[in-house]
Design a protein around this motif. Structure first.
Motif, PDB file in Angstrom:
ATOM      1  N   LEU A   1       0.864  -1.178   0.000  1.00  0.00           N
ATOM      2  CA  LEU A   1       0.000   0.000   0.000  1.00  0.00           C
ATOM      3  C   LEU A   1       0.900   1.227   0.000  1.00  0.00           C
ATOM      4  CD1 LEU A   1      -1.547  -2.283   2.033  1.00  0.00           C
ATOM      5  CD2 LEU A   1      -3.341  -0.581   1.655  1.00  0.00           C
ATOM      6  N   ARG A   2       0.563   2.163  -0.852  1.00  0.00           N
ATOM      7  CA  ARG A   2       1.447   3.304  -1.074  1.00  0.00           C
ATOM      8  C   ARG A   2       0.781   4.594  -0.600  1.00  0.00           C
ATOM      9  NH1 ARG A   2       3.779   3.128  -6.911  1.00  0.00           N
ATOM     10  NH2 ARG A   2       1.721   3.943  -7.505  1.00  0.00           N
ATOM     11  N   LEU A   3       1.574   5.419   0.055  1.00  0.00           N
ATOM     12  CA  LEU A   3       1.155   6.754   0.466  1.00  0.00           C
ATOM     13  C   LEU A   3       2.084   7.734  -0.239  1.00  0.00           C
ATOM     14  CD1 LEU A   3      -0.823   8.228   2.427  1.00  0.00           C
ATOM     15  CD2 LEU A   3       1.010   8.179   4.126  1.00  0.00           C
TER      16      LEU A   3
ATOM     17  N   CYS B   1       5.543   6.866   1.392  1.00  0.00           N
ATOM     18  CA  CYS B   1       5.643   5.682   2.249  1.00  0.00           C
ATOM     19  C   CYS B   1       5.148   4.458   1.490  1.00  0.00           C
ATOM     20  CB  CYS B   1       4.823   5.875   3.516  1.00  0.00           C
ATOM     21  SG  CYS B   1       4.882   4.457   4.656  1.00  0.00           S
ATOM     22  N   HIS B   2       5.915   3.365   1.580  1.00  0.00           N
ATOM     23  CA  HIS B   2       5.495   2.066   1.069  1.00  0.00           C
ATOM     24  C   HIS B   2       5.277   1.143   2.258  1.00  0.00           C
ATOM     25  CE1 HIS B   2       7.383   2.570  -3.215  1.00  0.00           C
ATOM     26  NE2 HIS B   2       6.345   3.348  -3.012  1.00  0.00           N
ATOM     27  N   LEU B   3       4.060   0.663   2.394  1.00  0.00           N
ATOM     28  CA  LEU B   3       3.705  -0.241   3.488  1.00  0.00           C
ATOM     29  C   LEU B   3       3.592  -1.656   2.927  1.00  0.00           C
ATOM     30  CD1 LEU B   3       2.820  -0.639   6.449  1.00  0.00           C
ATOM     31  CD2 LEU B   3       0.464  -0.224   5.684  1.00  0.00           C
ATOM     32  N   HIS B   4       4.511  -2.529   3.341  1.00  0.00           N
ATOM     33  CA  HIS B   4       4.550  -3.907   2.874  1.00  0.00           C
ATOM     34  C   HIS B   4       3.861  -4.800   3.905  1.00  0.00           C
ATOM     35  CE1 HIS B   4       7.547  -2.890  -0.238  1.00  0.00           C
ATOM     36  NE2 HIS B   4       7.992  -2.046   0.661  1.00  0.00           N
ATOM     37  N   VAL B   5       2.840  -5.520   3.475  1.00  0.00           N
ATOM     38  CA  VAL B   5       2.062  -6.374   4.374  1.00  0.00           C
ATOM     39  C   VAL B   5       2.428  -7.837   4.100  1.00  0.00           C
ATOM     40  CG1 VAL B   5      -0.237  -7.034   5.149  1.00  0.00           C
ATOM     41  CG2 VAL B   5       0.193  -4.691   4.361  1.00  0.00           C
TER      42      VAL B   5
END
Length: 208
Positions: A119-121, A132-136
């Protein structure tokens, strides 16, 4: 917990035939910029992680600031990388709406590769140029272990940090000159990254 072999492996991220990791026609960042380290990255990451913990509560099994912006003194793309471990990344209804409410956009879906979602901000959500790159990932995924090991290794070894910084700047310059996107930038520095990983793996007793 992943096995030793899974942690040291770099295989398995290629999509199956006919599949794409990109959600709704999204794709890699079209440009690559590596900038000097910014001491504010650490504080900004803490602020974002606090928002994530508030939004997701006890669903957060692990949340770490990883990647180059998590290493003081290391040049980086101005994008925070965060690893978020949840019980079931495939259950997007349990967490994606809460993240979307914070401004994150589901960009990558790779259930074949450790359940990974990205998910990218994008800027200017965190400032003029910071994203921000949120890696799940799931609880048995190897990537969060690997990312933390590399982060801590670079923090403890200035020579490796400088080697990596030089590789990043060279890859960014070459990718920009060729009009390449961020995935090709990653490919250009891959050999140096894996060589650093190999030394960190040996030091940790994960490989011979």
């Amino acid at each position: 917990m992943p096995t030793r072999a899974q942690i040291v492996s770099f295989a398995g991220d290629a999509p199956p035939p006919g599949e794409s990791p990109w959600v709704a026609g999204r794709g890699p960042s079209p440009s690559v910029v590596v900038v000097d380290p910014d001491p504010s990255w650490a504080q900004r990451s803490e602020e974002v992680m606090a928002q994530l913990r508030t939004a997701l509560g006890w669903r957060v099994l692990m949340l770490e600031h990883v990647g180059s912006t998590a290493v003081a003194g290391l040049a980086a793309k101005p994008t925070l990388d965060l690893d978020l471990v949840l019980a079931d990344p495939d259950d997007e209804d349990a967490y994606v709406p809460a993240l979307e409410a914070l401004g994150f956009v589901l960009t990558v879906r790779e259930p074949w590769w450790q359940g990974h979602r990205l998910l990218r901000l994008d800027p200017p959500a965190l400032g003029e140029s910071l994203g921000c790159h949120l890696h799940v990932f799931g609880p048995d995924s190897a990537e969060p272990w690997k990312h933390r090991l590399l982060r801590d290794w670079l923090r403890a070894h200035p020579d490796e940090r400088e080697l990596y910084a030089a590789a990043k700047r060279s890859a960014a310059d070459a990718a920009s000159a060729a009009g390449e996107h961020s995935m090709l930038y990653n490919a250009r520095k891959q050999d140096v990254v894996r060589a650093i990983y190999a030394r960190a793996f040996r030091a940790a007793g994960l490989s011979d």
